[in-house]
Design a protein around this motif. Structure first.
Motif, PDB file in Angstrom:
ATOM      1  N   ASN A 120      79.833 -30.262  -1.575  1.00  0.00           N
ATOM      2  CA  ASN A 120      80.248 -29.245   0.404  1.00  0.00           C
ATOM      3  C   ASN A 120      81.939 -28.540  -0.097  1.00  0.00           C
ATOM      4  O   ASN A 120      81.640 -27.405   0.382  1.00  0.00           O
ATOM      5  N   LYS A 138      81.165 -25.215  -1.943  1.00  0.00           N
ATOM      6  CA  LYS A 138      80.143 -24.758  -1.743  1.00  0.00           C
ATOM      7  C   LYS A 138      80.580 -23.501  -0.915  1.00  0.00           C
ATOM      8  O   LYS A 138      79.769 -22.660  -0.497  1.00  0.00           O
ATOM      9  N   TYR A 139      81.391 -24.246   0.036  1.00  0.00           N
ATOM     10  CA  TYR A 139      81.502 -24.099   1.366  1.00  0.00           C
ATOM     11  C   TYR A 139      82.841 -23.239   1.623  1.00  0.00           C
ATOM     12  O   TYR A 139      83.620 -23.261   2.252  1.00  0.00           O
ATOM     13  N   ASP A 181      89.171 -28.636   2.627  1.00  0.00           N
ATOM     14  CA  ASP A 181      89.020 -27.079   1.891  1.00  0.00           C
ATOM     15  C   ASP A 181      89.630 -26.143   3.345  1.00  0.00           C
ATOM     16  O   ASP A 181      89.847 -26.430   3.629  1.00  0.00           O
ATOM     17  N   ARG A 204      71.612 -27.791   8.973  1.00  0.00           N
ATOM     18  CA  ARG A 204      72.231 -26.413   8.207  1.00  0.00           C
ATOM     19  C   ARG A 204      72.655 -25.639   8.947  1.00  0.00           C
ATOM     20  O   ARG A 204      72.368 -25.246  10.173  1.00  0.00           O
ATOM     21  N   SER A 218      74.905 -21.485   6.348  1.00  0.00           N
ATOM     22  CA  SER A 218      75.118 -21.375   5.618  1.00  0.00           C
ATOM     23  C   SER A 218      73.431 -21.185   5.161  1.00  0.00           C
ATOM     24  O   SER A 218      73.156 -20.078   3.584  1.00  0.00           O
ATOM     25  N   THR A 257      69.815 -28.911   0.965  1.00  0.00           N
ATOM     26  CA  THR A 257      68.840 -29.329   1.465  1.00  0.00           C
ATOM     27  C   THR A 257      68.614 -29.666   2.348  1.00  0.00           C
ATOM     28  O   THR A 257      68.080 -29.920   3.100  1.00  0.00           O
ATOM     29  N   LEU A 311      74.289 -34.782   3.956  1.00  0.00           N
ATOM     30  CA  LEU A 311      75.481 -35.296   4.489  1.00  0.00           C
ATOM     31  C   LEU A 311      74.553 -36.938   5.270  1.00  0.00           C
ATOM     32  O   LEU A 311      75.409 -37.643   5.109  1.00  0.00           O
TER      33      LEU A 311
END
Ligand code: ADP
Length: 268
Positions: free
Chosen positions: A165, A168-169, A193, A212, A216, A224, A228
């Motif tokens: 994650n 990705k973010y 992050d 989500r 995103s 999906t 989390l």
């Protein structure tokens, strides 16, 4: 319902402890019914959400198959794009189905918990995952072994999900930090992050199945919405918790907190 030692309530026999106990039983029974009803509602919601999420990629796949059936001969140029979409969408369905199966398996799961070195496990996972990230990965903490109680394989899975994650973010070339420490009597590992961060309103929702953040979805970052939810269940099976807070000046900090194998000498 608390078990009580008394004869069953049978026709013709006196009720052992009087009407008060019947009332207690009725109250307990109603509570049980309420909780079963809530569980049924949750299951119903889950099946309905899961079907909705599966229907979206399925509709895209069917749409492109029809397109190919009708036009692949007169417009052969559409074939590669349509096939690529079908392949992407079927991969999404597969990821979704695998996550759903994992969530449902965890309903009955019990994990074997044992003491393990969290510092070492986090370092190994971080080192192995580094090459899949476009960010710089750094480890912080004093490096001393921290003995936590948990199931190492599932703790590894939690860390991998949090690192994925973070990857990705948050933007490429930013820094992702993995910090291991003892704090407030617990063994903790955080993934920090420098990404978009999560609004306070969303912080409460992101652990729910299929949720989500709009951004995103709209940026089409693959996912999906189950990662989390799985992490939360796994943390619970380890007698632990996962929480999120803001990183400074920007980004998020996800923290897995586990029981310590021994009492800490210092608490923070
Ligand atoms: P997925 O990533 O597959 O969508 P998750 O359950 O792992 O599902 O995460 C739910 C949502 O929480 C994500 O869609 C994203 O909007 C948000 N999120 C999770 N981790 C981060 C992060 N490190 N930074 C910003 N947003 C995040």
């Amino acid at each position: 319902v608390t078990r009580r030692n008394h004869a069953p309530y049978t026709d013709g026999l006196p009720v052992p402890e009087g009407p008060l106990e019947v009332h207690d039983l009725a109250v307990e029974f109603n509570k049980l019914l309420d909780s079963l009803n809530r569980q049924l509602e949750r299951d119903h919601q889950f099946v309905s959400d899961a079907s909705h999420e599966l229907r979206t990629p399925l509709a895209a796949i069917r749409g492109h198959i029809e397109l190919l059936q009708r036009h692949s001969l007169d417009h052969p140029e559409i074939v590669p794009t349509s096939l690529a979409t079908i392949s992407d969408e079927s991969r999404k369905m597969q990821a979704l189905i695998e996550s759903l199966l994992q969530l449902s398996r965890m309903d009955q799961a019990e994990l074997e918990l044992s003491p393990f070195n969290l510092t070492e496990l986090a370092a190994t996972v971080a080192q192995r995952y580094q090459e899949q990230l476009h960010q710089n990965l750094v480890m912080t903490g004093d490096g001393n072994p921290i003995m936590a109680i948990g199931n190492p394989d599932s703790v590894e899975q939690i860390l991998l999900a949090l690192l994925a994650n973070a990857g990705k973010y948050s933007p490429a070339d930013s820094t992702i930090t993995v910090n291991v420490r003892v704090s407030a009597g617990h063994a903790k590992v955080s993934v920090l992050d420098q990404g978009s961060g999560i609004s306070d309103a969303d912080k409460e929702k992101i652990f729910a199945r299929f949720y989500r953040v709009d951004e995103s979805r709209s940026k089409k970052i693959p996912g999906t919405g189950l990662g989390l939810a799985i992490v939360t269940r796994l943390a619970g099976l380890n007698n632990g918790t996962v929480t999120v807070r803001d990183n400074q000046p920007q980004g998020s900090i996800f923290t897995l907190s586990l029981e310590l194998d021994q009492q800490p000498e210092t608490t923070a």
